[in-house]
Structures are given as C-alpha cells and as structure tokens.
Design a protein around this motif. Sequence first.
Motif, mmCIF file in Angstrom:
data_model
loop_
_atom_site.group_PDB
_atom_site.id
_atom_site.type_symbol
_atom_site.label_atom_id
_atom_site.label_comp_id
_atom_site.label_asym_id
_atom_site.label_seq_id
_atom_site.Cartn_x
_atom_site.Cartn_y
_atom_site.Cartn_z
ATOM 1 N N CYS A 265 0.725 -0.914 -0.310
ATOM 2 C CA CYS A 265 0.088 0.233 0.030
ATOM 3 C C CYS A 265 0.903 1.194 0.056
ATOM 4 O O CYS A 265 1.590 1.266 0.036
ATOM 5 C CB CYS A 265 -1.206 -0.070 1.365
ATOM 6 N N ALA A 266 0.329 2.099 -0.619
ATOM 7 C CA ALA A 266 1.282 3.262 -0.372
ATOM 8 C C ALA A 266 0.110 4.802 -0.880
ATOM 9 O O ALA A 266 -1.170 4.636 -1.209
ATOM 10 C CB ALA A 266 1.848 3.975 -2.112
ATOM 11 N N ALA A 267 1.058 5.824 -0.027
ATOM 12 C CA ALA A 267 -0.144 7.285 0.493
ATOM 13 C C ALA A 267 0.501 8.366 -0.956
ATOM 14 O O ALA A 267 1.456 8.609 -0.843
ATOM 15 C CB ALA A 267 -0.353 7.321 1.634
ATOM 16 N N LYS A 268 0.094 8.811 -0.985
ATOM 17 C CA LYS A 268 0.305 9.980 -1.833
ATOM 18 C C LYS A 268 -0.787 11.192 -1.415
ATOM 19 O O LYS A 268 -1.662 11.119 -0.814
ATOM 20 C CB LYS A 268 0.178 10.023 -3.102
ATOM 21 N N PRO A 269 -0.364 12.647 -0.683
ATOM 22 C CA PRO A 269 -0.468 13.526 -0.220
ATOM 23 C C PRO A 269 -1.961 13.881 -1.719
ATOM 24 O O PRO A 269 -0.552 14.062 -3.291
ATOM 25 C CB PRO A 269 0.312 14.698 0.369
ATOM 26 N N GLY A 270 -2.919 14.667 -1.159
ATOM 27 C CA GLY A 270 -3.333 15.242 -2.249
ATOM 28 C C GLY A 270 -4.631 14.353 -2.533
ATOM 29 O O GLY A 270 -4.646 13.458 -2.634
ATOM 30 N N SER A 271 -5.846 15.087 -3.166
ATOM 31 C CA SER A 271 -7.107 14.444 -4.066
ATOM 32 C C SER A 271 -6.380 13.706 -5.519
ATOM 33 O O SER A 271 -7.928 12.902 -5.573
ATOM 34 C CB SER A 271 -7.916 15.229 -3.757
ATOM 35 N N ILE A 272 -5.740 13.985 -5.822
ATOM 36 C CA ILE A 272 -5.650 13.178 -7.747
ATOM 37 C C ILE A 272 -5.183 11.941 -7.248
ATOM 38 O O ILE A 272 -3.924 11.286 -6.893
ATOM 39 C CB ILE A 272 -4.384 14.160 -8.434
ATOM 40 N N VAL A 273 -5.880 11.300 -7.662
ATOM 41 C CA VAL A 273 -5.621 10.087 -8.130
ATOM 42 C C VAL A 273 -4.417 9.961 -9.173
ATOM 43 O O VAL A 273 -4.586 9.504 -10.675
ATOM 44 C CB VAL A 273 -6.431 9.263 -8.235
ATOM 45 N N ILE A 274 -3.691 9.029 -8.621
ATOM 46 C CA ILE A 274 -2.066 8.905 -9.421
ATOM 47 C C ILE A 274 -1.743 6.828 -10.102
ATOM 48 O O ILE A 274 -1.505 6.705 -9.348
ATOM 49 C CB ILE A 274 -0.774 9.400 -9.702
ATOM 50 N N ILE A 275 -1.952 6.844 -10.992
ATOM 51 C CA ILE A 275 -1.571 4.850 -10.500
ATOM 52 C C ILE A 275 0.223 4.378 -11.287
ATOM 53 O O ILE A 275 0.549 3.845 -11.175
ATOM 54 C CB ILE A 275 -2.439 4.326 -12.296
ATOM 55 N N THR A 276 0.623 6.210 -11.420
ATOM 56 C CA THR A 276 2.578 5.540 -12.065
ATOM 57 C C THR A 276 2.731 5.651 -9.837
ATOM 58 O O THR A 276 2.900 6.309 -9.035
ATOM 59 C CB THR A 276 2.635 6.170 -11.794
ATOM 60 N N SER A 277 4.041 4.391 -9.603
ATOM 61 C CA SER A 277 4.486 4.581 -8.565
ATOM 62 C C SER A 277 4.946 5.617 -7.667
ATOM 63 O O SER A 277 5.346 5.764 -6.679
ATOM 64 C CB SER A 277 5.361 3.359 -8.314
ATOM 65 N N ALA A 278 5.492 6.687 -8.855
ATOM 66 C CA ALA A 278 6.639 7.247 -7.808
ATOM 67 C C ALA A 278 5.907 8.372 -7.660
ATOM 68 O O ALA A 278 6.589 9.391 -7.624
ATOM 69 C CB ALA A 278 7.582 7.676 -9.899
ATOM 70 N N SER A 279 4.410 8.819 -7.833
ATOM 71 C CA SER A 279 3.547 9.704 -7.393
ATOM 72 C C SER A 279 3.950 9.251 -5.853
ATOM 73 O O SER A 279 3.323 10.554 -5.290
ATOM 74 C CB SER A 279 2.612 9.897 -7.797
ATOM 75 N N TYR A 280 3.832 8.316 -5.434
ATOM 76 C CA TYR A 280 3.223 7.658 -3.762
ATOM 77 C C TYR A 280 4.829 7.912 -2.711
ATOM 78 O O TYR A 280 5.979 7.558 -3.372
ATOM 79 C CB TYR A 280 3.455 6.679 -4.484
ATOM 80 N N TYR A 281 4.363 9.520 -2.049
ATOM 81 C CA TYR A 281 5.464 9.359 -0.934
ATOM 82 C C TYR A 281 5.469 8.444 -0.701
ATOM 83 O O TYR A 281 7.100 8.140 0.432
ATOM 84 C CB TYR A 281 5.365 10.310 -0.545
ATOM 85 N N TYR A 282 5.088 7.353 0.733
ATOM 86 C CA TYR A 282 4.960 7.001 1.626
ATOM 87 C C TYR A 282 3.900 5.145 1.689
ATOM 88 O O TYR A 282 3.394 5.156 0.534
ATOM 89 C CB TYR A 282 4.579 7.655 2.800
ATOM 90 N N TRP A 283 5.326 4.723 1.366
ATOM 91 C CA TRP A 283 4.599 2.763 1.064
ATOM 92 C C TRP A 283 4.960 1.958 2.673
ATOM 93 O O TRP A 283 5.983 2.223 3.482
ATOM 94 C CB TRP A 283 5.882 2.545 0.641
ATOM 95 N N GLY A 284 4.197 0.690 2.642
ATOM 96 C CA GLY A 284 4.657 0.273 3.528
ATOM 97 C C GLY A 284 5.073 -0.750 2.984
ATOM 98 O O GLY A 284 5.533 -0.944 1.854
ATOM 99 N N GLN A 285 5.381 -1.790 4.181
ATOM 100 C CA GLN A 285 6.462 -3.701 4.018
ATOM 101 C C GLN A 285 6.079 -4.033 3.119
ATOM 102 O O GLN A 285 6.426 -4.547 2.815
ATOM 103 C CB GLN A 285 6.629 -3.435 5.313
ATOM 104 N N GLY A 286 4.545 -4.044 2.466
ATOM 105 C CA GLY A 286 4.188 -5.339 1.963
ATOM 106 C C GLY A 286 3.751 -6.390 2.806
ATOM 107 O O GLY A 286 4.114 -6.969 3.933
ATOM 108 N N THR A 287 2.821 -6.853 2.198
ATOM 109 C CA THR A 287 2.116 -8.600 2.555
ATOM 110 C C THR A 287 2.534 -9.360 1.123
ATOM 111 O O THR A 287 1.477 -8.964 0.643
ATOM 112 C CB THR A 287 0.927 -8.409 3.538
#
Length: 123
Positions: free
Chosen positions: A95-117
């Motif tokens: 899972c990943a998070a990016k600030p703001g309301s615009i939804v983007i599908i490219t991973s580079a736009s996400y600032y924060y990442w979980g550890q993965g499951t």
Amino acid sequence: VQLQASGGGLVQAGGFLRLSCAASGGTFSGYSMGWFRQAPGKEREFVAAISRRPDTIYYADSVKGRFTISRDNAKNTVYLQMTSLKPEDAAVYYCAAKPGSIVIITSASYYYWGQGTLVTVSS
C-alpha cells in the motif's frame, strides 16, 4: 505517514482475501491511497487507487471486476478486497500514500509505502 499492510496469505485459485493497510502519523484523510504489487522477477505494478474523499477509484484492467478498493477514514485504513484470485495475482502487495486528492497510478508519485504483504495463490 507510516503504513502497515496485512492480510496476505495462501489461498486457492478462485478464493478471496482482504488486505488492510493501517496508517499512522499523519492525517489519513488528506492522502490518496494506492495498492501495488510485485511478483518475483517482475516490476512493481499498479493494482488500484482511491482518492481521499473517496470519490475517484481506478483499477488495473487485470483486476477490474475482481478487486475492490475502499477506505475508512475514521479508522485510518484502506482495504483491498480480492476475489476470484488467480495464480497470476500472486505477489507482494504494497500500500502507498500520496498527499492530495488527485489519484495517480504511477508508483513514483507515492511518497509513503508500507512493508508489503505476501499473497500466494495455488492452482
């Protein structure tokens, strides 16, 4: 923002799982959230994303109709309900998070990442 993903496991093809991602340390409702996955030997790919309200949702074509992303801003959690799982869905899901309301599908736009499951689908 810290993200903690959970809910992965081993499931037979055709089965279902629900992944959860709990956020802490930030204002969850201020972030658009995404799920990505990475299978062994492959690049990380987009799965689903949801805006912060939420009023915008995107899915990868490969999961459309089978996966559902949702969020509960009161619980600071985003979910990924996965049904009709296929062996090709097996991967580590992030899972990943990016600030703001615009939804983007490219991973580079996400600032924060979980550890993965890890999701494993047996045929």
